[in-house]
Design a protein around this motif. Structure first.
Motif, mmCIF file in Angstrom:
data_model
loop_
_atom_site.group_PDB
_atom_site.id
_atom_site.type_symbol
_atom_site.label_atom_id
_atom_site.label_comp_id
_atom_site.label_asym_id
_atom_site.label_seq_id
_atom_site.Cartn_x
_atom_site.Cartn_y
_atom_site.Cartn_z
ATOM 1 N N GLN A 232 23.656 -42.659 32.966
ATOM 2 C CA GLN A 232 23.716 -42.180 31.578
ATOM 3 C C GLN A 232 24.853 -41.171 31.482
ATOM 4 O OE1 GLN A 232 20.077 -41.137 29.251
ATOM 5 N NE2 GLN A 232 20.944 -39.088 29.220
ATOM 6 N N THR A 233 25.854 -41.494 30.665
ATOM 7 C CA THR A 233 27.105 -40.736 30.678
ATOM 8 C C THR A 233 27.278 -39.762 29.523
ATOM 9 O OG1 THR A 233 28.213 -42.451 29.376
ATOM 10 C CG2 THR A 233 28.286 -42.661 31.797
ATOM 11 N N GLY A 234 26.542 -39.955 28.420
ATOM 12 C CA GLY A 234 26.915 -39.296 27.170
ATOM 13 C C GLY A 234 27.954 -40.145 26.458
ATOM 14 N N ARG A 235 28.090 -39.955 25.163
ATOM 15 C CA ARG A 235 28.941 -40.845 24.365
ATOM 16 C C ARG A 235 30.426 -40.737 24.696
ATOM 17 N NH1 ARG A 235 24.734 -39.511 20.923
ATOM 18 N NH2 ARG A 235 23.733 -41.309 19.919
ATOM 19 N N GLU A 236 30.908 -39.557 25.023
ATOM 20 C CA GLU A 236 32.347 -39.352 25.165
ATOM 21 C C GLU A 236 32.936 -40.056 26.381
ATOM 22 O OE1 GLU A 236 33.376 -35.256 25.040
ATOM 23 O OE2 GLU A 236 32.594 -34.940 23.005
ATOM 24 N N GLU A 237 32.145 -40.258 27.440
ATOM 25 C CA GLU A 237 32.721 -40.767 28.685
ATOM 26 C C GLU A 237 32.160 -42.117 29.111
ATOM 27 O OE1 GLU A 237 32.311 -37.536 31.525
ATOM 28 O OE2 GLU A 237 34.260 -36.782 30.862
ATOM 29 N N GLU A 238 31.425 -42.777 28.230
ATOM 30 C CA GLU A 238 30.810 -44.050 28.590
ATOM 31 C C GLU A 238 31.850 -45.078 29.032
ATOM 32 O OE1 GLU A 238 27.823 -47.439 26.658
ATOM 33 O OE2 GLU A 238 28.737 -45.914 25.377
ATOM 34 N N THR A 239 32.896 -45.259 28.254
ATOM 35 C CA THR A 239 33.888 -46.286 28.553
ATOM 36 C C THR A 239 34.640 -45.981 29.841
ATOM 37 O OG1 THR A 239 34.181 -46.742 26.192
ATOM 38 C CG2 THR A 239 35.920 -47.479 27.677
ATOM 39 N N VAL A 240 35.058 -44.747 30.018
ATOM 40 C CA VAL A 240 35.833 -44.367 31.205
ATOM 41 C C VAL A 240 35.019 -44.571 32.478
ATOM 42 C CG1 VAL A 240 36.925 -42.431 32.403
ATOM 43 C CG2 VAL A 240 37.276 -42.726 29.943
ATOM 44 N N VAL A 241 33.764 -44.142 32.453
ATOM 45 C CA VAL A 241 32.919 -44.272 33.636
ATOM 46 C C VAL A 241 32.606 -45.744 33.926
ATOM 47 C CG1 VAL A 241 30.670 -43.702 34.632
ATOM 48 C CG2 VAL A 241 31.943 -41.968 33.362
ATOM 49 N N ALA A 242 32.316 -46.520 32.892
ATOM 50 C CA ALA A 242 32.030 -47.945 33.090
ATOM 51 C C ALA A 242 33.218 -48.655 33.723
ATOM 52 C CB ALA A 242 31.666 -48.592 31.758
ATOM 53 N N GLU A 243 34.417 -48.328 33.279
ATOM 54 C CA GLU A 243 35.626 -48.943 33.849
ATOM 55 C C GLU A 243 35.788 -48.574 35.318
ATOM 56 O OE1 GLU A 243 38.674 -47.600 31.250
ATOM 57 O OE2 GLU A 243 38.301 -49.148 29.726
ATOM 58 N N ALA A 244 35.434 -47.348 35.681
ATOM 59 C CA ALA A 244 35.542 -46.919 37.079
ATOM 60 C C ALA A 244 34.614 -47.733 37.977
ATOM 61 C CB ALA A 244 35.222 -45.433 37.194
ATOM 62 N N TYR A 245 33.398 -47.979 37.528
ATOM 63 C CA TYR A 245 32.476 -48.811 38.313
ATOM 64 C C TYR A 245 33.011 -50.232 38.441
ATOM 65 C CZ TYR A 245 28.690 -45.330 38.444
ATOM 66 O OH TYR A 245 27.929 -44.214 38.699
ATOM 67 N N ASN A 246 33.593 -50.764 37.372
ATOM 68 C CA ASN A 246 34.142 -52.118 37.419
ATOM 69 C C ASN A 246 35.281 -52.205 38.423
ATOM 70 O OD1 ASN A 246 32.398 -53.206 35.509
ATOM 71 N ND2 ASN A 246 33.743 -52.689 33.780
ATOM 72 N N ARG A 247 36.158 -51.216 38.419
ATOM 73 C CA ARG A 247 37.286 -51.229 39.353
ATOM 74 C C ARG A 247 36.810 -51.150 40.799
ATOM 75 N NH1 ARG A 247 39.517 -47.577 35.590
ATOM 76 N NH2 ARG A 247 38.983 -45.848 36.982
ATOM 77 N N ALA A 248 35.726 -50.416 41.022
ATOM 78 C CA ALA A 248 35.211 -50.267 42.383
ATOM 79 C C ALA A 248 34.387 -51.466 42.830
ATOM 80 C CB ALA A 248 34.366 -49.000 42.476
ATOM 81 N N GLY A 249 34.086 -52.373 41.913
ATOM 82 C CA GLY A 249 33.268 -53.531 42.246
ATOM 83 C C GLY A 249 31.819 -53.186 42.506
ATOM 84 N N MET A 250 31.342 -52.102 41.876
ATOM 85 C CA MET A 250 29.982 -51.621 42.087
ATOM 86 C C MET A 250 29.014 -52.261 41.106
ATOM 87 S SD MET A 250 29.596 -49.125 44.456
ATOM 88 C CE MET A 250 28.229 -48.166 43.794
ATOM 89 N N ARG A 251 27.797 -52.528 41.583
ATOM 90 C CA ARG A 251 26.738 -52.933 40.669
ATOM 91 C C ARG A 251 26.277 -51.692 39.912
ATOM 92 N NH1 ARG A 251 21.737 -55.848 42.915
ATOM 93 N NH2 ARG A 251 21.867 -54.231 44.541
ATOM 94 N N ALA A 252 26.386 -51.736 38.592
ATOM 95 C CA ALA A 252 26.042 -50.543 37.814
ATOM 96 C C ALA A 252 25.680 -50.940 36.391
ATOM 97 C CB ALA A 252 27.205 -49.561 37.790
ATOM 98 N N ARG A 253 24.808 -50.127 35.792
ATOM 99 C CA ARG A 253 24.515 -50.235 34.365
ATOM 100 C C ARG A 253 24.838 -48.877 33.755
ATOM 101 N NH1 ARG A 253 20.020 -52.229 34.791
ATOM 102 N NH2 ARG A 253 18.526 -50.555 34.390
#
Length: 372
Positions: A232-253
């Motif tokens: 749970q990121t808060g509204r301001e950083e949702e997109t940035v954090v989600a992209e970081a997980y995608n780049r790392a190839g991590m399973r994440a919601r």
């Protein structure tokens, strides 16, 4: 809005206003008390009154709780000019609150903290309505400090060792926890050897420091295929954090806010979070191991005090924000992943510290005050 509490079958029904909110730490204990109040009698009624901030409107609307908005602004940390503007609006907020009280005709008004509780509780006192407060933290907030002399009862999460409140008015109850979270404490923790779920919570608005540390930890965690992160990121950083997980190839919601936080608690093996009183109460209710990162700018550093109680009991670990960095956080996560028995011991100790009777204590005392 079903409740885990059985109705008492009292002959008389009552009405209650829950005033305040602003953050989940104030709002969710109010919801917990409201759930138990409705369970006490099928015809009891609850009205929430607050400043209409997005979290309040979204949560109360989704859950179907009646709510009204008053025009009020906070004072703390807003500069002299904004404080002056807020003070000018206060009499109008009190008048608006008195109209709501006259219309709803409550038997009791519960203030749960946050600046919007002030004019409502004051208006109730002026109208001769019974008034009570709940203080979630070890250090009382400004609103509750201002209202403490006019209310009939103050329910405390922690003992008032500093003597800030009139001892004849206080009752130490613990922090009320919502029904959907309380029931998890009675359920066995899921065992998934092939999966390890880390739940990251920064409070209802997210926590930038925790977000950044988790992003920095990803390179050290990416090769652990059994790891799942729910963040749970808060509204301001949702997109940035989600992209970081995608780049790392991590399973994440990754989401800005979880409406179904009880479900997330249930599926988690480890929780990384702030140490607000409500979060701590929920963790002890469900019995999960935690790594606390207290918010360093909380008044009198009360979040560190909250976390310390669990750390000293062996139920949690704590990392000061000044020492929070990606590699160290990853090492703590990996250590607990590889030592499941210690993780289970921490979870059991957390559960033993819970106060599942907090809500019933408050409702029982409210009934005494209003003659129920």
């Amino acid at each position: 809005m079903p409740s885990v509490f059985e109705p008492y079958g009292s002959a008389q029904s009552f009405r209650m206003i829950v005033a305040g909110g602003g953050t989940g730490g104030h709002l969710f204990p109010g919801i917990a008390v409201a759930q138990a109040f409705l369970a006490r009698h099928s015809k009891n009624q609850v009205l929430f009154v607050n400043a209409g901030r997005p979290l309040e409107v979204e949560v109360l609307s989704r859950l179907g709780w009646p709510h009204e908005v008053i025009r009020v602004e906070g004072l703390k940390g807003r500069g002299l000019w904004n404080q002056f503007r807020s003070l000018i609006k206060m009499p109008k907020a009190v008048l608006q609150s008195r109209r709501l009280i006259k219309s709803f005709d409550p038997h009791v008004v519960l203030g749960v903290g946050g600046y919007s509780a002030g004019p409502v509780v004051l208006a109730a006192w002026l109208s001769g309505v019974a008034t009570v407060l709940h203080e979630q933290n070890q250090l009382p907030g400004m609103t509750n400090r201002l209202l403490r002399r006019i209310v009939k009862r103050i329910y405390l999460t922690f003992p008032d060792e500093a003597g800030r409140f009139d001892a004849t008015k206080t009752l130490v109850t613990g922090n009320p926890v919502r029904d959907e979270i309380l029931v998890l404490g009675e359920m066995p923790r899921p065992q998934h050897e092939e999966r390890f779920t880390v739940l990251v919570l920064g409070g209802s608005q997210g926590a930038r420091a925790i977000n950044q540390a988790m992003v920095a930890a990803l390179p050290y965690l990416a090769d652990r295929r059994e790891l799942m992160v729910v963040h749970q990121t808060g509204r301001e950083e949702e997109t940035v954090v989600a992209e970081a997980y995608n780049r790392a190839g991590m399973r994440a919601r990754v989401q800005a806010f979880f409406n179904n936080v009880a479900e997330q608690y249930q599926q988690s093996d480890l929780i990384i979070c702030r140490a607000g009183a409500t979060t701590v109460a929920e963790i002890t209710a469900v019995g999960r191991a935690a790594i606390f990162v207290p918010y360093p700018f909380a008044a009198d550093d009360h979040q560190t005090c909250n976390a310390r109680a669990l750390v000293d009991a062996g139920a949690a670990e704590m990392v000061p924000e000044s020492q929070l960095e990606g590699k160290g956080l990853a090492e703590k996560i990996l250590d607990l992943m590889d030592h499941r028995s210690r993780l289970s011991e921490m979870a059991a100790k957390a559960l033993s510290l819970g106060r599942p009777d907090a809500t019933l204590m408050i409702i029982g005392d409210i009934y005494k005050l209003i003659g129920g």
